[in-house]
Design an enzyme around this catalytic site. Structure first.
Site, PDB file in Angstrom:
ATOM      1  N   LYS A 248       0.845  -1.184   0.000  1.00 36.06           N
ATOM      2  CA  LYS A 248       0.000   0.000   0.000  1.00 36.06           C
ATOM      3  C   LYS A 248       0.889   1.246   0.000  1.00 36.06           C
ATOM      4  O   LYS A 248       1.839   1.340   0.771  1.00 36.06           O
ATOM      5  CB  LYS A 248      -0.916   0.004   1.229  1.00 36.06           C
ATOM      6  N   GLU A 336     -19.005  -5.995  11.042  1.00 34.44           N
ATOM      7  CA  GLU A 336     -19.965  -5.252  11.857  1.00 34.44           C
ATOM      8  C   GLU A 336     -20.973  -6.154  12.555  1.00 34.44           C
ATOM      9  O   GLU A 336     -21.346  -5.914  13.706  1.00 34.44           O
ATOM     10  CB  GLU A 336     -20.700  -4.221  10.987  1.00 34.44           C
ATOM     11  N   ARG A 364     -25.142  -2.428   8.177  1.00 31.78           N
ATOM     12  CA  ARG A 364     -24.754  -3.797   7.815  1.00 31.78           C
ATOM     13  C   ARG A 364     -25.050  -4.790   8.940  1.00 31.78           C
ATOM     14  O   ARG A 364     -24.942  -5.996   8.740  1.00 31.78           O
ATOM     15  CB  ARG A 364     -23.260  -3.817   7.471  1.00 31.78           C
TER      16      ARG A 364
END
Length: 593
Positions: A248, A336, A364
């Site tokens: 990244k 979640e 969610r």
């Protein structure tokens, strides 16, 4: 000086005309382009820099848009957007009337699926692949690019579980860089690390055990190796899985070394990578820091306090507690549903659980909120960061719906603090014990009290549940505000010629409502105006209308809030203006009343 290849790439067909030997130069140009634009216009940087070679290789090998490519999530997709006809307006990224920061079906035929929330790509691509089979199109390719943080989410595994028993022409590419926004966590992260380092026997492969063809891991920055492997997989039918290792922030030294900060660094020097310092002296604190500092202070005094977040320790500022009290603060990854039920389990054992989830992501886990928490009346404390309009991330990330979808749930208390003092005091009150679940919603960004930490922090007062407060007396019109949007009301009232007509009440509690005050207001004033930083359909204003109808009041009631649309990206100020809840719009409204 070599030809600028990128300037001649207007779509992937142009890209496919290049010799493979030209692609490393194109990769460097694409990286530089992303860095140059994002350094000035801001946005998500590190994720897109990490997949430059992979992005080029995918569009070089596959016949997009006929072959369907899905990014999970859209943080990775800047290079994709630039190569698919949006190079010349990429500078409008995340700005009002500009292109979206995430793939968006209405924006381009190359954006095959809208992705702002994680872990949806495998299910969507599998649906597309099976639909292609049903239509007799057996040669079409369906590719899902998913990060190692996103693949740990339950929905991704549900998709893989289904894919393994189909003959769908699906390719799942795992972009493994060991980080989402914050570093990836959990046993799956450890497994992938073992695979990368060769410590896990190849025959002991969880993907293969799901009946999915596995290959890799390969170096995602070796563009020739990636192209070679994609061309091989292109000829193999059925579900396939390619494990790609990337870094990244690749290509910008600082972004590689501090991947959390450079996920979305704000403005920075494109040459040196140095982030431009913002003048933050004498500014109010961020609401997330009010939460983070308060919860740590309370947890040091109350050993029953637990902190939980699904992959947002930095964004929620739970990182303060995670650093100081790591045994009582948990990052459960992008999960979640698990976060909510995990919190419920702890609550059954007498723990005071603060479950910090962005408002848009609690959507969610709605069933878990109802079935595992509220139905059992467990006193889980939901701290909903980024409630209301959030700005440049746009429609996928607004916390617009929580008031509406939580207000209908029995046993649920709902509170929106007017300011930093209200937030710290409700956190204090909640950990004293409420015997019900509570949702505490607060916005992205800063509060209103520059001296909060020096003057108010730690000076807690217990809040009376369900009580509204009169902020200003008036004679004809009562403005009822919920949460920090009340500051717009106060500013607008001070700026009009005849403020005596207007009373202002802070209804921090949407549930339970202060019905005693509502009876007084409804029988005293000619008109009521409600204002909320949330959807008006089913929200705070709807609750006031329901009260008036139940009690046969004929008072005129006007609702202000987020209109019945998905609000596009732009600044929070622009979005408030669009919804007529900014200071200027309220001034105009109050002046003509």
């Amino acid at each position: 000086m070599p030809e600028n290849i990128l300037l001649n790439i207007n779509n992937p067909n142009d890209l496919r005309q290049l010799e493979q030997t030209q692609l490393p130069q194109l990769a460097q140009e694409l990286r530089n382009f992303i860095i140059d634009v994002v350094s000035v216009k801001e946005g998500h940087l590190g994720a897109s820099l990490g997949v430059v070679e992979l992005t080029i290789a995918l569009h070089y090998v596959f016949n997009t848009p006929d072959d369907l490519l899905i990014w999970d999530v859209g943080h990775q997709a800047y290079g994709h957007k630039i190569l698919t006809g949006r190079r010349d307006n990429f500078h409008t990224n995340r700005q009002l009337n500009g292109i979206s920061g995430f793939p968006k079906r209405s924006e381009s035929i190359y954006d095959t699926f809208g992705v702002g929330h994680s872990s949806t790509s495998i299910s969507a691509a599998l649906g597309m692949a099976i639909a292609s089979n049903l239509k007799g199109d057996f040669d079409k390719q369906h590719i899902a690019v998913i990060g190692d943080a996103s693949i740990a989410s339950g929905m991704a595994f549900e998709g893989l579980n289904h894919a393994g028993v189909t003959d769908a022409n699906l390719l799942v590419i795992l972009n493994d860089n060991a980080i989402g926004i914050d570093p990836s966590v959990g046993a799956l992260k450890n497994y992938l690390t073992a695979v990368k380092t060769g410590k896990n026997p190849r025959q002991n492969n969880m993907i293969k055990s799901l009946n999915i063809d596995y290959s890799g891991p390969i170096d995602g920055h070796d563009i020739f190796a990636v192209i070679k492997e994609l061309k091989r997989l292109q000829k193999i039918k059925g579900p396939k899985f390619l494990h790609v290792i990337t870094t990244k922030g690749k290509g910008l030294k600082q972004a590689e070394e501090d991947q959390v900060k450079y996920h979305a660094p704000g403005k920075f020097d494109a040459t040196t990578g140095e982030i431009h310092k913002k003048l933050e002296e004498n500014l109010p604190p961020k609401y997330q820091d009010v939460f983070g500092l308060t919860i740590l202070d309370l947890a040091r005094k109350n050993k029953k306090i637990i902190g939980i977040t699904p992959a947002m320790p930095s964004g929620s500022s739970l990182k303060f507690m995670m650093e100081a009290l790591p045994e009582r603060a948990f990052d459960v990854g992008i999960a979640e549903q698990h976060a909510v039920t995990f919190a419920a389990g702890m609550a059954t054992q007498g723990m005071m659980v603060f479950c910090n989830i962005y408002s848009t992501f609690l959507q969610r886990a709605y069933d878990q909120v109802i079935h595992d928490v509220a139905l059992q009346n467990l006193p889980v404390i939901f701290c909903l960061d980024r409630a209301g309009l959030v700005g440049e991330d746009g429609a996928t990330h607004h916390g617009a719906f929580d008031l509406a979808y939580l207000r209908c749930v029995p046993n649920m208390i709902i509170y929106s603090p007017l300011n930093e003092i209200g937030l710290q005091n409700i956190l204090y009150t909640a950990q004293l014990g409420l015997n019900h679940p509570i949702a505490i919603r607060y916005p992205r960004g800063r509060g209103v009290l520059p001296d909060w930490q020096s003057k108010y922090f730690g000076n807690y007062e217990k809040i009376e549940i369900g009580r509204a407060n009169c902020l200003k007396h008036g004679t004809e019109i009562a403005v009822l505000s919920n949460g920090p949007i009340g500051k717009n009301v106060s500013l607008a009232i001070t700026n009009i010629n005849n403020p005596k007509n207007i009373a202002h009440y802070d209804f921090a509690f949407v549930k339970p409502l202060d019905e005693k005050k509502l009876h007084s207001i409804s029988s005293t004033f000619k008109k009521i105006i409600t204002i909320e930083d949330g959807a008006t359909n089913g929200g705070f204003g709807s609750a006031i209308l329901e009260f008036a109808a139940r009690n046969n009041y004929n008072v005129k009631i006007q609702l202000l809030g987020i209109v019945d649309e998905f609000i596009e990206h732009g600044t929070v100020e622009q979005q408030q203006q669009y919804n007529n809840i900014d200071v200027k719009s309220l001034e105009i409204l109050f002046s003509i009343e």
